[in-house]
Enzyme design. Structure first.
Site, PDB file in Angstrom:
ATOM      1  N   LEU A 225       0.821  -1.211   0.000  1.00 43.18           N
ATOM      2  CA  LEU A 225       0.000   0.000   0.000  1.00 43.18           C
ATOM      3  C   LEU A 225       0.859   1.267   0.000  1.00 43.18           C
ATOM      4  CD1 LEU A 225      -2.761   1.324   0.285  1.00 43.18           C
ATOM      5  CD2 LEU A 225      -2.511   1.106   2.752  1.00 43.18           C
ATOM      6  N   ASP A 226       0.670   2.105  -0.968  1.00 38.56           N
ATOM      7  CA  ASP A 226       1.337   3.409  -1.030  1.00 38.56           C
ATOM      8  C   ASP A 226       2.856   3.295  -1.051  1.00 38.56           C
ATOM      9  OD1 ASP A 226      -1.238   4.442  -0.873  1.00 38.56           O
ATOM     10  OD2 ASP A 226      -1.142   4.722   1.290  1.00 38.56           O
TER      11      ASP A 226
END
Lengths: 278, 278, 278, 278
Positions: free
Chosen positions: B222-223
């Site tokens: 994530l990210d």
């Protein structure tokens, strides 16, 4: 094995990169970095390479010159400290910033001297064991004053750059001509806005929301030489022009030091009235 | 005469520039711009040239591949509009910015469709005669929902990029794998600060004085994918997190559109978890 | 309970804050935010408060006016959408940015109409069900053309602001006088640099390293009205003036929308030729 | 006639501004500038006024305290130079920047001493006739080392701030507690990204396109104290982490000096873990 900076400046023509890179290859040079720019409007080609290997710099320079289009220009530079002279008037921030960087070993430069029309900054400069030369302009015509400064500068050898760290007097064409392409100035505005005297006051009166500083080479038109670096900060209605001046100083010193670093690292090409910066 | 973009990505080795520029020269190609980067840490060489001439792109690509070190990769691209699909949720600013640029002919892209888990944005998208596909996640497991989206995307051919214009659901590894290296996301923080949910609230609570946005390729953490572009704005204590969110939107949309433009113009190389951008 | 914006503009004098805050206190108003500025040079006092409570706005305005120094001015405003008219020529980015914000409900405004001297933007504007009025300047003297525009504007009531979203014709003093203090323009340079036509070309020719945009109220000297907002981006030697123009568009639209938001939220005071912005 | 800074920090309550401004009025004080902020989330009111007049500061402070809500706090400060101590390790840029500002008379501060765990910076500091105290950490437990530093600091009186100008050792809770709310640190990243050791290397490895610096008060969680100021610069793939470090130094020194100036001018309120800055 050593590093070399190769600078090429020529009319653009098919095959330049091929010819230059072939020479690099034949000389068994490794390309560490390579920047090119084609100015289509003026049909000019600019290139800066950092290479390492074991060569004779002069020979490589000659070989490169031979393969470039007529009028093209190649420089092969062995990185070393350049000699600079700083000129200032009374303000401490831009000069001080350079002195600290010099002291920290951060600059590829030897500061030969600081020249000023006042003795105000002598106490600061002498702390760093750098010669301080006061050339007062009192009771002197502009020309006579400048001649004394020119003479003081010419006492030194191999001066690569003269850095105007808030030197607050206008230079004559004669001075500029004497040190052509060697004078770097910091102007305390975002040029071409606010040319001339007290740009912060001009900015305050115009009510701008951003102020800036511009480092540029000096030519014969005041504040109109090729721009090297610019930076800005936001201001508000609550800033007096003195507040702008105070805040602007941080921008001025950072931009001047950034421009000086670019010059010392041979990263600037000047063409017509603009810079190409790698 | 036509323009070609030449992209090269290889292990670094003496002579690459020489070999490539020799091929350009032999094919009578004119170099319009040329950018190179050597990643010394990973011993990788990256190059993007724009050339013009009259060649067969596939043949040049084969010739280039032949002269590169083993494992090296050359692409010769004829510039044309790429197909993209946009995914969004409910917010209008990032999607709207892309739609206006598309309408203005500013993007090198065809928008094939906008896919959303809500129908909120349909009225906006349909103004521009672009298909709007609502794939509701209600009453669906994450996997089942994504499978429907994947199916919807796969109805289209030659999808170059999937642009997440504030698509507010986390994508599974399966989705990311299906469209590997093709998904561009805008995260509403200056990554790696404030990963995850509601970064503006996190920023507000931490009392930062600057907020930002990050456009990046999506990978399975994530990210944490390779960053393409970032931008920031200053905030003060007087900003609530809602104020940060409002001001942040301008940064988000500009950064996402900037990243998309870089991708469409074939200016991005990805290596390990970073980008090289020319 | 409702919110009110209180704007005060008066000659500075000891006790103003005391008198105003006493009135707030007596009217049982809660101060949500309060900004003050004393322009010492011009001896002027500016204040913007947001208060909540249950009052009669007109009465409070009268009471405030009574306690201010002679010539002082108080406004008590109940926040609501203001009517605006947009003027544009052919470019889509600034207009499009406002249309999307309007569509997203982000603007405290009703767009009554878009007026242009060309029909190029009609297809975009009509998507949003906003009236588009083409007033061609062909075969018309400047005065006659403007009279038609003035007439078109005056068909609408309560027009708070006329937003020039890249309207590329110079307005006459007559037009400016008709809508005094109501016209907001975006100029595509960092004023006061590059006043007049094609500022990007001017910037390119000067070789600047930063370009910008300026939103300002229009007065009778071209590009010399009070500045509301400015923003800049860095450029390099590699930017053609067309590249500057393309990149500059993002700055233009963001700055214009920011200025419009400030105006709609009653955050701007104009005094002499400057703005005070809270 | 003299100037006073009035700082107020209280629970928010209707009528505070009224009561304070009434006291100003009754004491015949002229308000030169006035900033207020209501933190609605925490129901806190902050105010900083600069007033001039002829009063007894202590009496005004008492009168103000009397009218504030219970727990509210008023300070009436007569501007004068504050005593500071600088701690550093080996790097020259942040320390040098403060020394030059001090020499230029730009700081509202007396530098009592520079304390370091190395003698590297002694030659620089002694140029400015400022005491340099080396407290080596060699062969000492962290506690024992810190006790020696605490003792060295406590030799001086009225130390308003301890400025960590790249002091590269982690401080223990004991040290932080001893000089609670008085320690200002510069962290060489855009916090909260890259907490801890070598943030430039972390930034390089993450492939960010922007790096920054953060000045903050120190509390007991490493790099998690209230943020005073932040600034950033853009970087590219071509920056090694050493390049980031070099460029970052300019940001570090400017941000630290900016934060120090804010502290010296009594412009910072700390509440919970955030700052309000006027």
């Amino acid at each position: 094995m050593a590093q070399y900076r190769v600078l090429i400046d020529a009319n653009d023509e098919k095959g330049i990169v091929h010819k230059v890179s072939t020479l690099f290859y034949e000389n068994d040079l490794n390309i560490l970095s390579n920047n090119e720019f084609v100015d289509k409007e003026n049909n000019k080609f600019f290139m800066r390479s950092v290479v390492d290997g074991a060569i004779n710099a002069d020979e490589l320079q000659r070989s490169l010159s031979d393969v470039l289009p007529t009028g093209g220009c190649a420089h092969v530079i062995i990185p070393k400290k350049k000699n600079i002279i700083i000129m200032a008037t009374k303000e401490m921030h831009a000069l001080g910033d350079i002195l600290i960087r010099h002291e920290a070993g951060e600059l590829e430069a030897n500061i030969l001297a600081v020249i000023s029309n006042y003795d105000v900054l002598e106490s600061l400069v002498s702390k760093f064991n750098i010669p301080y030369i006061t050339v007062s302009h009192e009771n002197l015509e502009r020309d006579a004053h400048e001649k004394k400064i020119i003479k003081a500068i010419q006492e030194f050898e191999d001066v690569a750059y003269i850095v105007l760290a808030k030197y607050m007097r206008i230079l004559t064409p004669q001075f500029v001509e004497t040190f052509k392409d060697k004078i770097i100035n910091i102007h305390h505005s975002f040029l071409p806005a606010f040319i001339g005297a007290n740009p912060y006051k001009q900015a305050y009166e115009r009510g701008v929301k951003i102020i800036g500083a511009t480092a540029h080479f000096v030519n014969n038109n005041l504040d109109e030489g090729p721009i090297i670096a610019q930076e800005v900060i936001h201001v508000t209605h609550a800033y007096s022009w003195r507040d702008m001046q105070r805040s602007g100083r941080d921008v001025e010193k950072i931009v001047l030091s950034r421009a000086l670093k670019l010059a010392l690292e041979d990263r600037i090409f000047v063409h017509v009235n603009k810079t190409v910066i790698f």
